[in-house]
Design a protein around this motif. Structure first.
Motif, PDB file in Angstrom:
ATOM      1  N   HIS A 416       0.797  -1.220   0.000  1.00 58.82           N
ATOM      2  CA  HIS A 416       0.000   0.000   0.000  1.00 58.82           C
ATOM      3  C   HIS A 416       0.834   1.277   0.000  1.00 58.82           C
ATOM      4  O   HIS A 416       0.279   2.378  -0.027  1.00 58.82           O
ATOM      5  N   HIS A 417       2.164   1.141   0.043  1.00 58.40           N
ATOM      6  CA  HIS A 417       3.038   2.317  -0.074  1.00 58.40           C
ATOM      7  C   HIS A 417       3.753   2.365  -1.426  1.00 58.40           C
ATOM      8  O   HIS A 417       4.682   3.152  -1.596  1.00 58.40           O
ATOM      9  N   ASN A 419       4.127   3.374  -5.342  1.00 55.35           N
ATOM     10  CA  ASN A 419       3.660   4.434  -6.239  1.00 55.35           C
ATOM     11  C   ASN A 419       3.676   3.943  -7.686  1.00 55.35           C
ATOM     12  O   ASN A 419       4.500   3.096  -8.055  1.00 55.35           O
ATOM     13  N   HIS A 442      -3.914   3.028  -0.980  1.00 55.62           N
ATOM     14  CA  HIS A 442      -2.959   4.129  -1.091  1.00 55.62           C
ATOM     15  C   HIS A 442      -3.696   5.451  -1.290  1.00 55.62           C
ATOM     16  O   HIS A 442      -3.375   6.466  -0.644  1.00 55.62           O
ATOM     17  N   TYR A 476      -0.730   8.043  -7.681  1.00 57.63           N
ATOM     18  CA  TYR A 476      -2.063   7.505  -7.433  1.00 57.63           C
ATOM     19  C   TYR A 476      -2.792   7.177  -8.739  1.00 57.63           C
ATOM     20  O   TYR A 476      -2.602   7.838  -9.770  1.00 57.63           O
TER      21      TYR A 476
END
Length: 488
Positions: A416-417, A419, A442, A476
């Motif tokens: 979840h971290h 990019n 995220h 994102y």
């Protein structure tokens, strides 16, 4: 008569407009100070926060303004000490004298050390100037040279004296501010005692038994009230400090380069569960990964009951995570928004429910991290990587999850971290390589952080937070942000 009323109304409107304009300007400068502080531009942050402080005249600003000012002043003083900038230090002292309430115990202690450092330098320069002047006398230098040496000696002596005077002025202002706070607290205590005393005097006409009973009740109420206030203050301060330290720790950790592949070994672990993912990214060859509708399981009553039981366990774990990190209801807030986004994107009932469960424990790795690390003001490089290791540690904390659901949980916890452009951690995954559940979390986690009170940063409204997310397409998924935008 009508003209007078109209004139009065116009004057009132002008006054209101001026007040609103001033408040808007102060808010803009406060946000600018917060942004410059986050970007470590201490000089600009110092300039903006001083403008904000001046708007309150002799009144003490709100607590959030004071906290931001304390953080900016502390960083500026550290930078002045490191660069040995005497000019900036003189400016710093003058502003601190004007706003003594900014100085807490730590800043006052550091100011005393830095002041002593600059005074010692000025005294040494003065001594050297005197020696040079004495040598000039022996060499019979020209009058012009002697005047230069005398002027240098006077300047260094005046510099040391000026810094002493500024520090003494600040000390007096700081002591006066502390005394005012003590007097205000004492006045509040006296008002409370007077209220109790007046209540007792009002009941003097009753019988002795009734008076004694009322006295006992009032004393008990007063004691309980004071104890409750003290408990609330301590609880709020501890919670605020824990949230600030946790947010500051994550900000420092996020500035590191990603953990090297050889050290993390997490990508290999995630690939073991690659076949268990419920949905895949669609649109190969595009710059922005999107999610497609896909329902892998038919949700019957038995599976629905199993997922409800799993959600109850995840909720209990989420409460433990929120307690450790100091983020009240964060797990539930993230999970509910992830669930709504999954439904909005037509991912199906099974996927939406499973994502809901996984999102409540996406930060479970913090339960395996030494909690004292989250409260430290300064971290070593090793400690920073230990905190980043919460994503890998979290994978080892989900033995309560049935094996058939575990793949999605691992993706949520571990990635979840990450990019979209590969700048995230732990493995620097890019685009389609990042699982959908991790991409949704995220976006949601960043959105909730931006609209919540975190540390000294500015607080965004929902529309501004969405704009901020859209400004980072390198991080994102835009399709997820579109779904979020329709929900809020």
């Amino acid at each position: 008569m009508n003209k007078k009323i109209v004139s009065a109304l116009l004057l009132l409107c002008l006054i209101c407009s001026a007040v609103f304009a001033q408040n808007a300007l102060t808010d803009r400068y406060l946000k600018a100070a917060s942004d410059q502080y986050a970007n470590r531009n201490n000089a600009k942050a110092f300039e903006h926060i001083n403008f904000v402080l001046k708007q309150y005249n002799d009144k003490t600003p709100p607590q959030n303004v004071v906290l931001l000012a304390q953080a900016i002043y502390a960083d500026c003083l550290s930078e002045i000490k490191a660069t040995n900038d005497k000019f900036r230090f003189t400016e710093f002292q003058a502003n601190l004298k004007e706003f003594p309430y900014v100085a807490d115990d730590n800043l006052s202690r550091e100011l005393r050390i830095v002041t002593a450092q600059f005074i010692a330098q000025a005294e040494e320069a003065e001594r050297q100037a005197r020696e040079a002047l004495a040598n000039s006398e022996n060499r019979n230098d020209s009058p012009a040279m002697k005047e230069i040496l005398e002027a240098t000696e006077r300047a260094e002596r005046n510099s040391a004296a000026a810094m002493r005077a500024l520090y003494e002025d600040f000390t007096r202002a700081y002591d006066a501010n502390q005394q005012n706070q003590r007097e205000e607290q004492e006045a509040a205590n006296n008002r409370l005692l007077n209220t109790v005393r007046e209540s007792l005097e009002a009941s003097s006409s009753e019988t002795a038994a009734q008076s004694n009973k009322l006295l006992i009740i009032l004393i008990v109420i007063a004691v309980l009230f004071i104890v409750a206030i003290i408990a609330v203050i301590i609880s709020v301060n501890m919670s605020r400090k824990q949230q600030q330290m946790f947010a500051q720790t994550l900000r420092v950790v996020s500035e590191l380069q990603r953990i090297p592949y050889e050290e993390s070994g997490s990508l290999k672990l995630a690939n073991m569960y690659a076949g268990m993912r419920n949905i895949e990214a669609a649109g190969e060859g595009t710059n922005r990964p999107r999610l497609q509708q896909f329902e892998q399981h038919e949700v019957n009553d038995e599976l629905r009951a199993e997922l409800r039981d799993l959600a109850a366990e995840c909720e209990a774990k989420g409460q433990q995570i929120d307690k450790v990190t100091g983020r009240k209801n964060n797990s539930k807030n993230v999970a509910e928004l992830v669930f709504k986004i999954a439904q909005k994107m037509n991912l199906g009932e099974y996927t939406s429910m499973l994502y809901f469960c996984a999102s409540m424990v996406y930060d479970i790795g913090f339960l395996a991290i030494d909690p004292t690390l989250l409260e430290k003001e300064k971290l070593t490089e090793e400690e920073k990587y230990q905190i980043r290791g919460h994503v890998k540690a979290g994978v080892e904390q989900i033995d309560f999850v049935p094996e058939k659901f575990r793949g999605v949980f691992i993706e949520a916890i571990l990635m979840h971290h990450e990019n979209l452009d590969g700048s995230g951690y732990p493995d620097g995954l890019q685009g389609d390589a990042i699982p959908p559940v991790a991409r949704i979390i995220h976006v949601v986690e960043s959105f909730i952080a931006q609209i919540s009170k975190r540390n000294y940063r500015g607080i965004f409204d929902k529309e501004t937070a969405i704009q901020e997310l859209r400004s980072h397409p390198d991080r994102y998924d835009g399709a997820i942000i579109d779904a979020l935008d329709t929900l809020i």
